[in-house]
Design a protein around this motif. Structure first.
Motif, short mmCIF file in Angstrom:
data_model
loop_
_atom_site.label_atom_id
_atom_site.label_comp_id
_atom_site.label_asym_id
_atom_site.label_seq_id
_atom_site.Cartn_x
_atom_site.Cartn_y
_atom_site.Cartn_z
N PRO A 176 1.44 -29.50 14.74
CA PRO A 176 0.11 -29.89 14.25
C PRO A 176 -0.79 -28.68 14.00
CG PRO A 176 0.72 -31.22 16.14
CD PRO A 176 1.76 -30.16 16.00
N ILE A 177 -0.61 -27.62 14.77
CA ILE A 177 -1.41 -26.41 14.57
C ILE A 177 -1.02 -25.74 13.25
CG2 ILE A 177 -1.96 -24.10 15.46
CD1 ILE A 177 -1.60 -25.31 18.30
N GLU A 197 -7.95 -29.56 20.89
CA GLU A 197 -8.41 -30.86 20.38
C GLU A 197 -9.90 -30.82 20.09
OE1 GLU A 197 -7.72 -35.44 21.61
OE2 GLU A 197 -8.67 -34.20 23.16
N ASN A 241 -3.65 -26.55 6.05
CA ASN A 241 -4.64 -27.42 5.39
C ASN A 241 -6.05 -26.85 5.41
OD1 ASN A 241 -2.69 -29.35 4.78
ND2 ASN A 241 -2.99 -30.42 6.72
N ASN A 242 -6.23 -25.72 6.06
CA ASN A 242 -7.55 -25.09 6.14
C ASN A 242 -7.49 -23.68 5.56
OD1 ASN A 242 -9.59 -26.88 7.79
ND2 ASN A 242 -7.57 -27.17 8.67
N LYS A 289 0.26 -27.20 10.63
CA LYS A 289 -0.28 -28.06 9.56
C LYS A 289 -1.78 -27.85 9.41
CE LYS A 289 3.22 -31.60 10.20
NZ LYS A 289 3.49 -32.96 10.69
N TYR A 290 -2.50 -27.75 10.53
CA TYR A 290 -3.94 -27.53 10.48
C TYR A 290 -4.25 -26.22 9.76
CZ TYR A 290 -8.73 -26.74 12.06
OH TYR A 290 -10.08 -26.50 12.10
N ARG A 291 -3.52 -25.16 10.11
CA ARG A 291 -3.77 -23.86 9.48
C ARG A 291 -3.49 -23.92 7.98
NH1 ARG A 291 -1.21 -19.52 10.36
NH2 ARG A 291 0.77 -20.32 11.12
N THR A 321 -10.55 -28.28 16.98
CA THR A 321 -9.96 -28.60 15.68
C THR A 321 -9.98 -30.08 15.31
OG1 THR A 321 -7.75 -28.93 16.58
CG2 THR A 321 -8.36 -26.67 15.93
N ILE A 358 -7.58 -32.00 16.30
CA ILE A 358 -6.18 -32.43 16.37
C ILE A 358 -6.02 -33.24 17.66
CG2 ILE A 358 -3.76 -31.75 16.49
CD1 ILE A 358 -4.61 -29.05 15.21
#
Length: 94
Positions: free
Chosen positions: A19-20, A65, A26-27, A22-24, A68, A70
């Protein structure tokens, strides 16, 4: 290799991403270092890399969490599955 196989492989690799990661992505394709700077005090990129590989202490899961958005169950599903079951009273905390 047929295109359908490549598509399946791509979907499997996306599922394997943390998830981290993916977060990076998507940002703004945020670097490990930039992600680490979201925290106070900032954390080193090697620490972020360990987090992406699932080496997350509970305290950090909650902090990630909060910073972010997440969900903790995405960050550490094994860690929080038993807790949720215990809170729900299902008795399936093992």
């Amino acid at each position: 290799m047929p295109p359908c196989i490549e598509l399946q492989d791509m979907q499997l690799s996306d599922m394997a991403k943390s998830p981290i990661t993916k977060y990076r992505a998507n940002n703004g394709k945020m670097s490990l270092e930039d992600f680490g700077k979201l925290f106070r005090p900032a954390v080193d990129k090697s620490t972020v890399s360990r987090w992406e590989r699932g080496q997350l202490p509970v305290r950090r899961v909650l902090e990630i969490e909060k910073v972010t958005g997440i969900d903790r169950r995405q960050l550490a599903p094994k860690m929080f599955k038993g807790l949720e079951a215990a809170v729900a009273g299902t008795g399936d905390a093992a």
